[in-house]
Design an enzyme around this catalytic site. Structure first.
Site, PDB file in Angstrom:
ATOM      1  N   GLU A 100      48.263  82.369  15.643  1.00 17.24           N
ATOM      2  CA  GLU A 100      47.498  83.136  16.854  1.00 17.24           C
ATOM      3  C   GLU A 100      48.008  84.773  15.927  1.00 17.24           C
ATOM      4  O   GLU A 100      48.778  85.129  15.248  1.00 17.24           O
ATOM      5  CB  GLU A 100      47.142  83.256  17.687  1.00 17.24           C
ATOM      6  CG  GLU A 100      46.640  82.587  18.635  1.00 17.24           C
ATOM      7  CD  GLU A 100      44.776  82.993  18.187  1.00 17.24           C
ATOM      8  OE1 GLU A 100      43.779  83.175  17.397  1.00 17.24           O
ATOM      9  OE2 GLU A 100      43.983  82.539  18.990  1.00 17.24           O
ATOM     10  N   ASP A 104      45.037  88.474  23.609  1.00 13.13           N
ATOM     11  CA  ASP A 104      44.260  89.199  24.150  1.00 13.13           C
ATOM     12  C   ASP A 104      44.021  89.385  25.429  1.00 13.13           C
ATOM     13  O   ASP A 104      45.649  89.320  26.405  1.00 13.13           O
ATOM     14  CB  ASP A 104      43.260  89.862  23.379  1.00 13.13           C
ATOM     15  CG  ASP A 104      41.623  91.286  23.900  1.00 13.13           C
ATOM     16  OD1 ASP A 104      42.722  92.053  24.623  1.00 13.13           O
ATOM     17  OD2 ASP A 104      41.120  90.657  23.572  1.00 13.13           O
ATOM     18  N   THR A 105      43.261  88.703  26.063  1.00  7.38           N
ATOM     19  CA  THR A 105      43.135  88.169  27.548  1.00  7.38           C
ATOM     20  C   THR A 105      44.566  87.080  27.379  1.00  7.38           C
ATOM     21  O   THR A 105      44.738  86.582  28.853  1.00  7.38           O
ATOM     22  CB  THR A 105      41.928  87.442  27.604  1.00  7.38           C
ATOM     23  OG1 THR A 105      41.809  86.400  27.481  1.00  7.38           O
ATOM     24  CG2 THR A 105      40.819  88.671  27.541  1.00  7.38           C
ATOM     25  N   GLY A 106      44.960  86.346  26.407  1.00  8.29           N
ATOM     26  CA  GLY A 106      45.271  85.403  26.370  1.00  8.29           C
ATOM     27  C   GLY A 106      44.829  83.549  27.073  1.00  8.29           C
ATOM     28  O   GLY A 106      45.481  82.767  26.863  1.00  8.29           O
ATOM     29  N   THR A 108      42.184  82.214  24.814  1.00  5.86           N
ATOM     30  CA  THR A 108      42.496  80.907  24.094  1.00  5.86           C
ATOM     31  C   THR A 108      44.223  80.511  23.959  1.00  5.86           C
ATOM     32  O   THR A 108      43.931  79.086  24.086  1.00  5.86           O
ATOM     33  CB  THR A 108      42.165  81.470  22.702  1.00  5.86           C
ATOM     34  OG1 THR A 108      41.086  82.385  22.917  1.00  5.86           O
ATOM     35  CG2 THR A 108      42.195  80.662  22.031  1.00  5.86           C
TER      36      THR A 108
END
Ligand code: PRP
Length: 179
Positions: A100, A104-106, A108
């Site tokens: 990756e 970010d938020t995790g 994905t």
């Protein structure tokens, strides 16, 4: 033509770190038949190509594409990710490294870890160039992290803002006036 934003991580800094990550991955996987690098489009394409070219172990490249729904219901449910394009080979029994550009938020990577574990690879690890821990909501396992960065909007080296800046050779924090 707008002036490009100044670097947060210079090209030299990134390349040094990619060298280190490649050496670490080479060491960790020494002795395996082949490593399958799975790049998550589009953001990872530059990082993946630099990383893959610095490895010395046998490796194969695959790409996947995902989409995230930004609607309110899925945000409340912790985000919703869908696979738009899959790898072309069966991953059962393979050593798989998901690559990756940013966590970010995790959501994905958490989704991808779940989806790919179900395919019974021999091993499954994750590698991200950038991680924003202040934004991460999911307890996702990150095996290789290039840089931990603050909660700023970053572009360049594969990352975009509305498809702009992806091909900047370095990572920049995009100031609000350029958004
Ligand atoms: C970015 C990045 C990751 C994802 C990370 O992709 O490449 O795939 O967001 O975010 P998360 O940790 O909050 O899930 P983006 O949707 O910007 O698409 P792109 O790579 O095609 O630019």
């Amino acid at each position: 033509m707008t002036t490009p934003p100044p670097p947060l991580l210079s090209e030299a800094t990134i390349i040094d770190r990619v060298d280190q990550l490649a050496a670490e991955i080479d060491r960790d996987y020494s002795g395996i038949d082949e490593l399958v690098l799975v790049g998550v489009l589009k953001g990872s394409f530059i990082f993946l190509s630099d990383l893959a070219r610095r490895l010395t172990i046998a490796r194969r490249i695959e790409f996947i594409a995902v989409s995230s729904y930004g609607d309110r219901a899925s945000e409340e449910a912790g985000g919703s990710v869908r696979l738009l394009m899959d790898v072309r080979h069966d991953l059962a029994g393979e050593h798989v490294l998901i690559v990756e550009d940013i966590v970010d938020t995790g959501h994905t990577l958490a989704y991808l870890r779940r989806a790919f574990s179900a395919r019974q690879p021999a091993t499954l690890r994750t590698c991200t160039l950038l991680h924003k821990p202040d934004r991460t909501e999911e307890d996702v396992e990150l095996d290789y992290v290039g840089f931990t960065i603050p909660d700023v909007w970053v572009v360049g080296y594969g990352l975009d803002f509305a498809e702009r800046y992806r091909t900047l050779p370095y990572v920049a924090a995009l100031p609000p006036e350029l958004r």
